[in-house]
Structure formats: C-alpha cells, structure tokens
Scaffold this motif. Structure first.
Motif, PDB file in Angstrom:
ATOM      1  N   GLN A   1       8.924  -7.805   8.400  1.00 50.37           N
ATOM      2  CA  GLN A   1       8.287  -8.753   7.483  1.00 50.37           C
ATOM      3  C   GLN A   1       6.973  -9.276   8.062  1.00 50.37           C
ATOM      4  O   GLN A   1       5.980  -9.405   7.339  1.00 50.37           O
ATOM      5  CB  GLN A   1       9.228  -9.905   7.174  1.00 50.37           C
ATOM      6  N   LEU A   2       6.959  -9.569   9.358  1.00 49.66           N
ATOM      7  CA  LEU A   2       5.730 -10.039   9.999  1.00 49.66           C
ATOM      8  C   LEU A   2       4.649  -8.962   9.956  1.00 49.66           C
ATOM      9  O   LEU A   2       3.497  -9.252   9.622  1.00 49.66           O
ATOM     10  CB  LEU A   2       5.994 -10.444  11.445  1.00 49.66           C
ATOM     11  N   CYS A   3       5.024  -7.737  10.274  1.00 50.95           N
ATOM     12  CA  CYS A   3       4.043  -6.649  10.233  1.00 50.95           C
ATOM     13  C   CYS A   3       3.489  -6.493   8.818  1.00 50.95           C
ATOM     14  O   CYS A   3       2.279  -6.340   8.640  1.00 50.95           O
ATOM     15  CB  CYS A   3       4.671  -5.352  10.726  1.00 50.95           C
ATOM     16  N   ALA A   4       4.353  -6.547   7.829  1.00 50.13           N
ATOM     17  CA  ALA A   4       3.910  -6.422   6.439  1.00 50.13           C
ATOM     18  C   ALA A   4       2.962  -7.553   6.060  1.00 50.13           C
ATOM     19  O   ALA A   4       1.994  -7.338   5.328  1.00 50.13           O
ATOM     20  CB  ALA A   4       5.116  -6.383   5.502  1.00 50.13           C
ATOM     21  N   SER A   5       3.210  -8.743   6.557  1.00 53.05           N
ATOM     22  CA  SER A   5       2.343  -9.888   6.225  1.00 53.05           C
ATOM     23  C   SER A   5       0.939  -9.722   6.800  1.00 53.05           C
ATOM     24  O   SER A   5       0.006 -10.375   6.350  1.00 53.05           O
ATOM     25  CB  SER A   5       2.977 -11.199   6.688  1.00 53.05           C
ATOM     26  N   TYR A   6       0.781  -8.843   7.799  1.00 50.33           N
ATOM     27  CA  TYR A   6      -0.533  -8.547   8.365  1.00 50.33           C
ATOM     28  C   TYR A   6      -1.104  -7.235   7.827  1.00 50.33           C
ATOM     29  O   TYR A   6      -2.050  -6.684   8.371  1.00 50.33           O
ATOM     30  CB  TYR A   6      -0.466  -8.524   9.897  1.00 50.33           C
ATOM     31  N   GLY A   7      -0.512  -6.727   6.762  1.00 47.23           N
ATOM     32  CA  GLY A   7      -1.002  -5.522   6.124  1.00 47.23           C
ATOM     33  C   GLY A   7      -0.625  -4.237   6.841  1.00 47.23           C
ATOM     34  O   GLY A   7      -1.189  -3.187   6.547  1.00 47.23           O
ATOM     35  N   LEU A   8       0.306  -4.322   7.749  1.00 50.22           N
ATOM     36  CA  LEU A   8       0.748  -3.131   8.474  1.00 50.22           C
ATOM     37  C   LEU A   8       1.975  -2.556   7.787  1.00 50.22           C
ATOM     38  O   LEU A   8       2.957  -3.253   7.582  1.00 50.22           O
ATOM     39  CB  LEU A   8       1.094  -3.478   9.924  1.00 50.22           C
TER      40      LEU A   8
END
Length: 127
Positions: A80-87
C-alpha cells in the motif's frame, strides 16, 4: 555547499553515484546484509527511521523506473505504501529478493520491523 534536503552525507554521496539500471534497496532492520553494496544504516531504534520515511525521501530524490517487492508483502502495508508513491512493483519471493541484494549499489537499512518491509528500487533517468 550542495543544496539538498538529504543531510546524511554518506547517503547523499552514495545516491550521487547511481546511474540508470542501478538498484537501491530499502531494508527493514532484520534483512541480512551482504558484503559488497554500500550500506547506509539509518536504523536508530526499532521503528526509527521507518520504511515509509525513507521511501518518502528517496522517492522525491531518485528517478525510479521500477520496483520489486517480495511476494510475501502482497497483503501488507508495504504494498500500500509503495502504491501511494506511484510504484507498481513486480514480485519475487523473499528468498529471491535476498539473492538480489549483492547486486544492489546501495542498501539503506531502516529501523522498520514490519515483516517483509523491503523494496528494490530500480533507477531510471530524468531525460
């Protein structure tokens, strides 16, 4: 004097040497660290610095063209954290991720204690 938000001189120096296709690993405090890559240890106590704090700073200061997570992290906050940074990471097993560590140029060790809170960041270019 260099103008940068990053104050840690060893980290800033290591990042300045990166090129296209080089990898940077953000590692939790339990990940075994191989000999070879430059290791920047930002762990102070358990939880500090966190995976999220380091990802936040590195995502603002690196061109990231891809990322890789352990498949064991598919159900956790790390994804979820990675997704929130566009990763949008690709996935490999945790054992495969550990096998990739010697190929990293830089490993940033955090105080993170969340299971599988490790990511391989693949550097891109700004042009």
């Amino acid at each position: 004097m260099l103008k940068s938000e990053i104050l840690n001189a060893p980290l800033l120096g290591a990042l300045a040497k990166l090129g296209h296709t080089d990898t940077v690993v953000i590692a939790d405090c339990g990940l075994p660290l191989p000999a070879g890559p430059t290791v920047i240890d930002l762990a102070l106590v358990q939880g500090l610095l966190s995976f999220e704090q380091v990802l936040d700073v590195l995502s603002r200061n690196l061109v990231i063209e891809a990322s890789t997570l352990a498949s064991e992290a598919k159900e956790g906050t790390v994804l979820q954290l990675c997704a929130s940074y566009g990763l949008e990471p690709q996935f490999i097993t945790h054992e495969q991720l550990k096998a990739e560590l010697p190929n990293a140029k830089v490993i940033v060790r955090t105080g993170e204690s969340t299971p599988f809170a490790n990511v391989i960041l693949h550097c891109g270019v700004a042009f």
